[in-house]
Design a protein around this motif. Structure first.
Motif, PDB file in Angstrom:
ATOM      1  N   ASP A 126       0.833  -1.218   0.000  1.00 24.68           N
ATOM      2  CA  ASP A 126       0.000   0.000   0.000  1.00 24.68           C
ATOM      3  C   ASP A 126       0.856   1.252   0.000  1.00 24.68           C
ATOM      4  N   HIS A 127       1.925   1.211   0.774  1.00 28.09           N
ATOM      5  CA  HIS A 127       2.803   2.377   0.876  1.00 28.09           C
ATOM      6  C   HIS A 127       3.481   2.653  -0.470  1.00 28.09           C
ATOM      7  N   LEU A 128       4.016   1.599  -1.083  1.00 25.63           N
ATOM      8  CA  LEU A 128       4.695   1.764  -2.379  1.00 25.63           C
ATOM      9  C   LEU A 128       3.726   2.286  -3.438  1.00 25.63           C
ATOM     10  N   ARG A 129       2.488   1.784  -3.393  1.00 20.65           N
ATOM     11  CA  ARG A 129       1.465   2.245  -4.335  1.00 20.65           C
ATOM     12  C   ARG A 129       1.172   3.741  -4.112  1.00 20.65           C
ATOM     13  N   ALA A 130       1.086   4.135  -2.841  1.00 15.18           N
ATOM     14  CA  ALA A 130       0.805   5.542  -2.512  1.00 15.18           C
ATOM     15  C   ALA A 130       1.932   6.463  -2.982  1.00 15.18           C
ATOM     16  N   ILE A 131       3.180   5.996  -2.862  1.00 17.51           N
ATOM     17  CA  ILE A 131       4.314   6.827  -3.312  1.00 17.51           C
ATOM     18  C   ILE A 131       4.265   6.965  -4.837  1.00 17.51           C
ATOM     19  N   GLU A 132       3.959   5.871  -5.507  1.00 22.46           N
ATOM     20  CA  GLU A 132       3.849   5.935  -6.976  1.00 22.46           C
ATOM     21  C   GLU A 132       2.787   6.945  -7.391  1.00 22.46           C
ATOM     22  N   GLU A 133       1.699   6.929  -6.661  1.00 21.30           N
ATOM     23  CA  GLU A 133       0.562   7.788  -6.999  1.00 21.30           C
ATOM     24  C   GLU A 133       0.809   9.251  -6.634  1.00 21.30           C
ATOM     25  N   HIS A 134       1.390   9.495  -5.467  1.00 28.25           N
ATOM     26  CA  HIS A 134       1.477  10.868  -4.941  1.00 28.25           C
ATOM     27  C   HIS A 134       2.880  11.471  -5.000  1.00 28.25           C
ATOM     28  N   GLY A 135       3.856  10.662  -5.403  1.00 25.51           N
ATOM     29  CA  GLY A 135       5.206  11.208  -5.547  1.00 25.51           C
ATOM     30  C   GLY A 135       6.019  11.152  -4.265  1.00 25.51           C
ATOM     31  N   VAL A 136       7.263  11.587  -4.390  1.00 26.48           N
ATOM     32  CA  VAL A 136       8.230  11.530  -3.285  1.00 26.48           C
ATOM     33  C   VAL A 136       8.348  12.919  -2.674  1.00 26.48           C
ATOM     34  N   ASN A 137       8.051  13.045  -1.380  1.00 27.22           N
ATOM     35  CA  ASN A 137       8.240  14.355  -0.744  1.00 27.22           C
ATOM     36  C   ASN A 137       9.508  14.360   0.120  1.00 27.22           C
ATOM     37  N   HIS A 138       9.693  15.424   0.870  1.00 20.98           N
ATOM     38  CA  HIS A 138      10.952  15.627   1.622  1.00 20.98           C
ATOM     39  C   HIS A 138      11.159  14.606   2.743  1.00 20.98           C
ATOM     40  N   LEU A 139      10.120  13.857   3.107  1.00 20.10           N
ATOM     41  CA  LEU A 139      10.272  12.864   4.188  1.00 20.10           C
ATOM     42  C   LEU A 139      11.017  11.623   3.731  1.00 20.10           C
ATOM     43  N   TYR A 140      11.121  11.436   2.410  1.00 21.85           N
ATOM     44  CA  TYR A 140      11.607  10.159   1.889  1.00 21.85           C
ATOM     45  C   TYR A 140      13.122  10.102   1.737  1.00 21.85           C
ATOM     46  N   ARG A 141      13.635   8.886   1.959  1.00 23.80           N
ATOM     47  CA  ARG A 141      15.081   8.633   1.866  1.00 23.80           C
ATOM     48  C   ARG A 141      15.403   8.324   0.406  1.00 23.80           C
ATOM     49  N   LYS A 142      15.989   9.292  -0.265  1.00 19.47           N
ATOM     50  CA  LYS A 142      16.205   9.181  -1.722  1.00 19.47           C
ATOM     51  C   LYS A 142      17.260   8.122  -2.081  1.00 19.47           C
ATOM     52  N   SER A 143      18.052   7.707  -1.077  1.00 17.42           N
ATOM     53  CA  SER A 143      19.095   6.708  -1.351  1.00 17.42           C
ATOM     54  C   SER A 143      18.560   5.282  -1.261  1.00 17.42           C
ATOM     55  N   PHE A 144      17.331   5.123  -0.780  1.00 18.22           N
ATOM     56  CA  PHE A 144      16.755   3.782  -0.649  1.00 18.22           C
ATOM     57  C   PHE A 144      16.238   3.309  -1.998  1.00 18.22           C
ATOM     58  N   ALA A 145      16.524   2.053  -2.322  1.00 24.39           N
ATOM     59  CA  ALA A 145      16.253   1.519  -3.671  1.00 24.39           C
ATOM     60  C   ALA A 145      14.838   1.776  -4.203  1.00 24.39           C
ATOM     61  N   PRO A 146      13.770   1.485  -3.444  1.00 21.95           N
ATOM     62  CA  PRO A 146      12.431   1.699  -4.009  1.00 21.95           C
ATOM     63  C   PRO A 146      12.159   3.165  -4.354  1.00 21.95           C
ATOM     64  N   ILE A 147      12.741   4.081  -3.583  1.00 19.94           N
ATOM     65  CA  ILE A 147      12.540   5.521  -3.823  1.00 19.94           C
ATOM     66  C   ILE A 147      13.400   5.963  -5.005  1.00 19.94           C
ATOM     67  N   LYS A 148      14.637   5.505  -5.014  1.00 17.53           N
ATOM     68  CA  LYS A 148      15.557   5.808  -6.113  1.00 17.53           C
ATOM     69  C   LYS A 148      14.930   5.403  -7.452  1.00 17.53           C
ATOM     70  N   LYS A 149      14.337   4.198  -7.442  1.00 18.84           N
ATOM     71  CA  LYS A 149      13.714   3.659  -8.646  1.00 18.84           C
ATOM     72  C   LYS A 149      12.553   4.559  -9.115  1.00 18.84           C
ATOM     73  N   LEU A 150      11.736   4.995  -8.164  1.00 20.08           N
ATOM     74  CA  LEU A 150      10.599   5.862  -8.518  1.00 20.08           C
ATOM     75  C   LEU A 150      11.053   7.220  -9.040  1.00 20.08           C
ATOM     76  N   LEU A 151      12.174   7.699  -8.513  1.00 16.72           N
ATOM     77  CA  LEU A 151      12.677   9.005  -8.959  1.00 16.72           C
ATOM     78  C   LEU A 151      13.229   8.934 -10.389  1.00 16.72           C
ATOM     79  N   LEU A 152      13.604   7.746 -10.802  1.00 16.51           N
ATOM     80  CA  LEU A 152      14.175   7.588 -12.153  1.00 16.51           C
ATOM     81  C   LEU A 152      13.095   7.424 -13.220  1.00 16.51           C
ATOM     82  N   ILE A 153      11.866   7.126 -12.767  1.00 15.99           N
ATOM     83  CA  ILE A 153      10.791   6.891 -13.743  1.00 15.99           C
ATOM     84  C   ILE A 153      10.425   8.185 -14.477  1.00 15.99           C
TER      85      ILE A 153
END
Length: 197
Positions: free
Chosen positions: A170-197
């Protein structure tokens, strides 16, 4: 069953634990606790094995009865800059440095210890075995969980109060839908991957 750890000349033992290495967002939170041998606290164990209600109750009891306690952290920026392991070690050092009484022995949950400049030992499953580490795990977990509940009020679309930032479906789906905000760890693989999309 909590083991009594005894060390020669160790009269002030600090237990140290962290919460929040695995989540995709928020700080990693650590705590250090020196318990008062004259005020034993009933019910201490690994914070993950306790109900939320029991953790909340113990949180106040620990703060009232411990000889010293300190909650510290490393920020999302520090996690991204240093990596999660080094950020956790830094947060642990901050927790011990922040104690109002200097311990003469430190027990750390897990298998790695930072350098505190004090004799230190890592204890695997320490949050189950050592009362001081159990107390630290409870302070760290309640602090971090409360922060996630507060962030949930600001950003309800991510469901942080429910999963506390861990990478659930659910969390991963929500990030995909609403994007990455300042709370997120950009070095973590699932977030890094979403930022590259």
């Amino acid at each position: 069953m909590l083991l009594e750890f005894t060390y020669p000349d160790a009269t002030l033992i600090a237990g140290v634990d962290e919460v929040g290495r695995g989540p995709l967002c928020g700080d990693v939170v650590t705590a250090a606790v020196i318990l008062d041998p004259n005020k034993p606290i009933e019910g201490l164990t690994d914070s993950k094995k306790l109900t939320e209600k029991k953790r909340e109750a113990l949180f106040d009891i620990i703060k009232q009865n411990a000889l010293a306690w300190c909650v510290a952290r490393a920020s999302v920026e520090e996690i991204d800059k240093l990596n999660i392991l080094h950020a956790t070690m830094l947060a642990m050092q901050r927790a011990v440095a922040g104690l109002s009484i200097k311990p003469n022995y430190v027990l750390v949950d897990g298998n790695r210890c930072p350098n505190f400049g004090i004799q230190t030992q890592a204890v695997v499953k320490g949050d189950l075995l050592v009362a001081e580490i159990s107390a630290a795990s409870i302070l760290a977990k309640v602090t971090r969980d409360r922060e996630m509940v507060e962030f949930d009020k600001l950003y309800p679309q991510y469901g942080l109060a429910k999963h506390k930032g861990y990478p659930t479906k659910d969390h991963l789906r929500a990030i995909e839908e609403h994007g990455v905000n300042h709370l997120y760890r950009k070095s973590f693989a699932p977030i890094k991957k979403l930022l590259l999309i």
